[in-house]
Design an enzyme around this catalytic site. Sequence first.
Site, PDB file in Angstrom:
ATOM      1  N   GLY A   1       8.425   0.056   6.362  1.00  0.00           N
ATOM      2  CA  GLY A   1       7.133  -0.571   4.908  1.00  0.00           C
ATOM      3  C   GLY A   1       6.477  -1.669   5.768  1.00  0.00           C
ATOM      4  O   GLY A   1       7.184  -2.925   7.048  1.00  0.00           O
TER       5      GLY A   1
ATOM      6  N   VAL B   1       7.704  -4.982   5.047  1.00  0.00           N
ATOM      7  CA  VAL B   1       9.063  -6.058   5.782  1.00  0.00           C
ATOM      8  C   VAL B   1       9.033  -5.168   6.936  1.00  0.00           C
ATOM      9  O   VAL B   1      10.100  -6.026   7.930  1.00  0.00           O
ATOM     10  CB  VAL B   1       9.786  -6.631   4.892  1.00  0.00           C
ATOM     11  CG1 VAL B   1      10.884  -6.745   5.444  1.00  0.00           C
ATOM     12  CG2 VAL B   1       9.358  -6.789   3.834  1.00  0.00           C
TER      13      VAL B   1
ATOM     14  N   TYR C   1      11.879  -1.345 -12.487  1.00  0.00           N
ATOM     15  CA  TYR C   1      11.906  -1.565 -11.080  1.00  0.00           C
ATOM     16  C   TYR C   1      12.818  -2.879 -10.725  1.00  0.00           C
ATOM     17  O   TYR C   1      13.897  -2.608 -10.072  1.00  0.00           O
ATOM     18  CB  TYR C   1      10.242  -2.636 -10.480  1.00  0.00           C
ATOM     19  CG  TYR C   1      10.840  -3.338  -8.650  1.00  0.00           C
ATOM     20  CD1 TYR C   1      10.437  -2.073  -7.495  1.00  0.00           C
ATOM     21  CD2 TYR C   1      10.855  -4.263  -8.725  1.00  0.00           C
ATOM     22  CE1 TYR C   1      10.595  -2.858  -6.228  1.00  0.00           C
ATOM     23  CE2 TYR C   1      10.642  -5.230  -7.340  1.00  0.00           C
ATOM     24  CZ  TYR C   1      10.852  -4.580  -6.454  1.00  0.00           C
ATOM     25  OH  TYR C   1      11.186  -4.820  -5.738  1.00  0.00           O
TER      26      TYR C   1
HETATM   27  P1  NAP Z   1       6.762  -0.954   1.673  1.00  0.00           P
HETATM   28  O1  NAP Z   1       5.705  -1.674   2.592  1.00  0.00           O
HETATM   29  O2  NAP Z   1       5.984  -0.529   0.724  1.00  0.00           O
HETATM   30  O3  NAP Z   1       8.005   0.438   2.468  1.00  0.00           O
HETATM   31  C1  NAP Z   1       8.856   0.948   1.835  1.00  0.00           C
HETATM   32  C2  NAP Z   1       9.274   1.391   2.678  1.00  0.00           C
HETATM   33  O4  NAP Z   1       9.798   1.960   1.777  1.00  0.00           O
HETATM   34  C3  NAP Z   1       8.518   2.479   3.590  1.00  0.00           C
HETATM   35  O5  NAP Z   1       9.299   2.252   5.300  1.00  0.00           O
HETATM   36  C4  NAP Z   1       9.118   3.650   2.961  1.00  0.00           C
HETATM   37  O6  NAP Z   1       9.269   5.057   3.716  1.00  0.00           O
HETATM   38  C5  NAP Z   1      10.280   3.012   2.565  1.00  0.00           C
HETATM   39  N1  NAP Z   1      10.690   4.301   1.806  1.00  0.00           N
HETATM   40  C6  NAP Z   1       9.924   4.364   0.143  1.00  0.00           C
HETATM   41  N2  NAP Z   1      10.586   5.544  -0.377  1.00  0.00           N
HETATM   42  C7  NAP Z   1      11.954   5.835   0.428  1.00  0.00           C
HETATM   43  C8  NAP Z   1      12.547   7.462   0.547  1.00  0.00           C
HETATM   44  N3  NAP Z   1      12.885   7.726  -0.614  1.00  0.00           N
HETATM   45  N4  NAP Z   1      12.986   7.283   1.371  1.00  0.00           N
HETATM   46  C9  NAP Z   1      12.910   6.369   2.520  1.00  0.00           C
HETATM   47  N5  NAP Z   1      12.533   6.420   3.255  1.00  0.00           N
HETATM   48  C10 NAP Z   1      11.434   5.658   1.473  1.00  0.00           C
HETATM   49  O7  NAP Z   1       7.493  -1.871   1.371  1.00  0.00           O
HETATM   50  P2  NAP Z   1       7.724  -3.249   1.199  1.00  0.00           P
HETATM   51  O8  NAP Z   1       6.623  -4.368   0.507  1.00  0.00           O
HETATM   52  O9  NAP Z   1       8.192  -3.485   3.153  1.00  0.00           O
HETATM   53  O10 NAP Z   1       9.261  -4.022   0.554  1.00  0.00           O
HETATM   54  C11 NAP Z   1      10.422  -4.109   1.259  1.00  0.00           C
HETATM   55  C12 NAP Z   1      11.262  -4.337   0.505  1.00  0.00           C
HETATM   56  O11 NAP Z   1      11.081  -5.464   0.424  1.00  0.00           O
HETATM   57  C13 NAP Z   1      11.962  -3.321  -0.847  1.00  0.00           C
HETATM   58  O12 NAP Z   1      13.266  -3.499  -1.188  1.00  0.00           O
HETATM   59  C14 NAP Z   1      11.224  -4.065  -1.743  1.00  0.00           C
HETATM   60  O13 NAP Z   1      11.655  -3.882  -3.576  1.00  0.00           O
HETATM   61  C15 NAP Z   1      11.408  -5.771  -1.045  1.00  0.00           C
HETATM   62  N6  NAP Z   1      10.523  -6.665  -1.080  1.00  0.00           N
HETATM   63  C16 NAP Z   1       8.499  -6.768  -1.099  1.00  0.00           C
HETATM   64  C17 NAP Z   1       8.218  -7.542  -2.016  1.00  0.00           C
HETATM   65  C18 NAP Z   1       6.128  -7.341  -1.582  1.00  0.00           C
HETATM   66  O14 NAP Z   1       5.894  -8.243  -2.112  1.00  0.00           O
HETATM   67  N7  NAP Z   1       5.917  -5.907  -1.426  1.00  0.00           N
HETATM   68  C19 NAP Z   1       8.917  -9.023  -2.290  1.00  0.00           C
HETATM   69  C20 NAP Z   1      10.333  -8.927  -2.710  1.00  0.00           C
HETATM   70  C21 NAP Z   1      11.025  -7.827  -2.277  1.00  0.00           C
HETATM   71  P3  NAP Z   1       7.686   5.694   4.086  1.00  0.00           P
HETATM   72  O15 NAP Z   1       6.947   5.334   5.226  1.00  0.00           O
HETATM   73  O16 NAP Z   1       7.706   6.709   4.823  1.00  0.00           O
HETATM   74  O17 NAP Z   1       7.511   5.962   2.737  1.00  0.00           O
HETATM   75  O1  GFB Z   2       1.411  -8.523  -6.323  1.00  0.00           O
HETATM   76  P1  GFB Z   2       0.978  -8.142  -7.820  1.00  0.00           P
HETATM   77  O2  GFB Z   2       0.109  -7.000  -7.938  1.00  0.00           O
HETATM   78  O3  GFB Z   2       2.019  -8.681  -8.489  1.00  0.00           O
HETATM   79  O4  GFB Z   2       0.012  -9.742  -8.297  1.00  0.00           O
HETATM   80  P2  GFB Z   2       2.932  -9.208  -9.221  1.00  0.00           P
HETATM   81  C1  GFB Z   2      -0.859  -9.315  -9.866  1.00  0.00           C
HETATM   82  C2  GFB Z   2      -1.704 -10.595 -10.042  1.00  0.00           C
HETATM   83  O5  GFB Z   2      -2.699 -10.751  -9.107  1.00  0.00           O
HETATM   84  C3  GFB Z   2      -1.820 -10.178 -10.892  1.00  0.00           C
HETATM   85  C4  GFB Z   2      -3.291 -10.208 -10.561  1.00  0.00           C
HETATM   86  O6  GFB Z   2      -2.169 -12.089 -11.724  1.00  0.00           O
HETATM   87  C5  GFB Z   2      -2.911  -9.775 -11.007  1.00  0.00           C
HETATM   88  O7  GFB Z   2      -3.898  -9.701 -12.171  1.00  0.00           O
HETATM   89  N1  GFB Z   2      -4.557  -9.542  -9.257  1.00  0.00           N
HETATM   90  C6  GFB Z   2      -5.921 -10.065  -9.207  1.00  0.00           C
HETATM   91  C7  GFB Z   2      -4.502  -8.882  -8.889  1.00  0.00           C
HETATM   92  N2  GFB Z   2      -6.415  -9.246  -8.906  1.00  0.00           N
HETATM   93  C8  GFB Z   2      -5.538  -8.228  -7.619  1.00  0.00           C
HETATM   94  C9  GFB Z   2      -5.658  -6.417  -7.164  1.00  0.00           C
HETATM   95  O8  GFB Z   2      -6.353  -6.429  -7.005  1.00  0.00           O
HETATM   96  N3  GFB Z   2      -4.395  -6.098  -7.455  1.00  0.00           N
HETATM   97  C10 GFB Z   2      -3.316  -6.616  -7.443  1.00  0.00           C
HETATM   98  N4  GFB Z   2      -2.580  -6.158  -7.881  1.00  0.00           N
HETATM   99  N5  GFB Z   2      -2.910  -8.086  -8.776  1.00  0.00           N
HETATM  100  C11 GFB Z   2       4.857  -6.982  -8.555  1.00  0.00           C
HETATM  101  C12 GFB Z   2       6.001  -6.662  -9.150  1.00  0.00           C
HETATM  102  O9  GFB Z   2       4.501  -8.536  -9.835  1.00  0.00           O
HETATM  103  O10 GFB Z   2       5.373  -8.236  -7.851  1.00  0.00           O
HETATM  104  C13 GFB Z   2       6.464  -5.784  -8.632  1.00  0.00           C
HETATM  105  O11 GFB Z   2       5.311  -5.918 -11.036  1.00  0.00           O
HETATM  106  C14 GFB Z   2       7.206  -6.690  -6.969  1.00  0.00           C
HETATM  107  O12 GFB Z   2       7.098  -5.187  -9.140  1.00  0.00           O
HETATM  108  C15 GFB Z   2       5.971  -7.575  -6.774  1.00  0.00           C
HETATM  109  O13 GFB Z   2       7.668  -6.775  -7.147  1.00  0.00           O
HETATM  110  C16 GFB Z   2       6.352  -8.336  -5.946  1.00  0.00           C
HETATM  111  O14 GFB Z   2       3.379 -10.710  -8.547  1.00  0.00           O
HETATM  112  O15 GFB Z   2       2.546  -9.553 -10.832  1.00  0.00           O
END
Ligand code: NAP
Ligand code: GFB
Length: 333
Positions: free
Chosen positions: A29, A31, A155
Amino acid sequence: MSQSSLWEVRSSPSQTDSTKIILVTGGSGLVGKAIEHVVSTGECREEEKWVFVTSKEADLSNADAVKKLFDKVKPTHVIHLAAMVGGLFRNMKYNLDFLRKNISINDNVLQTSYEHGVQKVVSCLSTCIFPDKTTYPIDETMVHNGPPHDSNFGYSHAKRLIDVQNKAYAQQHGCMYTSVIPTNVFGPHDNFNIDNGHVLPGLMHKVYLAKTQGTEFTVWGTGSPRRQFIYSRDLARLFIWALREYDEIDPIILSVGEEDEATIKEAAEMVVEGMDYSGEIKYDTSKADGQFKKTASNAKLMKYLPNFQFTPFKQAVKETCDWFTRNYDMARK
Ligand code: NAP
Ligand code: GFB
C-alpha cells in the site's frame, strides 16, 4: 501492479539469533511502499530484516492464514498497516464493511503477535477517528472522548479498538503494542481511484484526465474543509523511528504542524500547479464535504523529535504528481 506477495529488505546476508525480523503488513500500500523505499535506500540496519507482505500472501481477516504467515515469517516485530482503507466517499458507502473487516484483521494480527511472542507491534490509527465535536487542536488523550464523524464511524470504531486492545494486552500480558495516528497521507503508490480513494490522488487523476482527454476538472464539495497532509515518505521515516524508539503504549500523532493545515481548495490549487495544468477548476457543491476539520497537535512528536524536517507540501505534491504521470499505466486507479 505486479509484486511478489512477500519480499525482504536486509543489509546483511547472514541472519543471527539477534536479528530483528520486522513484518510489515499492508506492504503493497501507500504507507508500506514508502517504508520499503526508506529502508531500501539506506535506513536498513545491520541487525534488521524487513519482510513486506500483501493480501495475496495472507488474507489477514482469516485467522488461520495469519497463523500460517507468522509461522513462516517468525516476526520479532510487526508494523501493522493492512486495513480496508478509502477516502470519504468509500467510507460513507461501506461503514459496516470497514467496521467488520478492520476489526477482524486487527484482532487476528494482535492476537497472533501475542501467541508468537512478538516483542513490539506498531499499528496505524488515523486522525479521522477522533471525536467530531471537540476542541482544537486535537491531542492523543482525546481518542475516546465522543462519537467520530458520521461519514466514517465504521472505520473509526474499528481503529479505536486497536488502542483499547493495546492497553488490554499491556495490562494482562505485559505486551509492548502501540499505535501511531497519522493525518491524511499521500505519495507514490497511493490509490488513485477517483471514486474510492483520498482527495489528493483523486484530484491528481482528475487533472491527468482533464489534460489528456479534455474532461472538466471538478473538485467535490465546497473546497472549504481543512486537512493536514503528510507525505508518505516522511511518515515512513517516523514509523521506523516509532518501531525503534517509541516505547509508550499510548498513541502518538504523526502530523505536520497546525499552521500547515490547508483547505481542499488550496490543495487542489497545489495539484493543478504540480500537474502543470492551466484549465479551469470547478466545484461540485452537491457532493459531500465530510468532516470540516480535524486539526491535530504534533506537540508530543515535536517533544521526541524537535529537529524532524517534513518535506515541504509543494515539493511532496510535485513529486507525487510526477510519479503518477510517469507510472500511469501501473498505478492503482
Ligand atoms: P492502502 O494503500 O489502501 O493499502 C492497504 C494495504 O492493506 C495493502 O497492502 C493491502 O494489500 C492490505 N490489505 C487490505 N486488506 C487486507 C487483508 N484482508 N489482508 C491482508 N492485507 C490487506 O492503504 P494505506 O493508505 O497505505 O494505509 C496504511 C495504513 O495507514 C492503514 O492502516 C490506514 O488505515 C492508515 N492510514 C491511512 C491514511 C491515508 O490517508 N491513506 C491516513 C491515516 C491512516 P493488497 O495490496 O494485497 O490489497
Ligand atoms: O481524502 P478524503 O476523501 O478524506 O478528503 P477525509 C475528503 C475531502 O476532500 C472532502 C473533498 O471535503 C471532499 O469534499 N474532495 C474534493 C474530494 N474532491 C475530492 C475527490 O476527488 N475525492 C475525494 N475523496 N475527496 C478520510 C476518512 O476522510 O480520511 C478515512 O473518510 C481516512 O476514513 C482518511 O481515515 C484519512 O479526510 O474526509
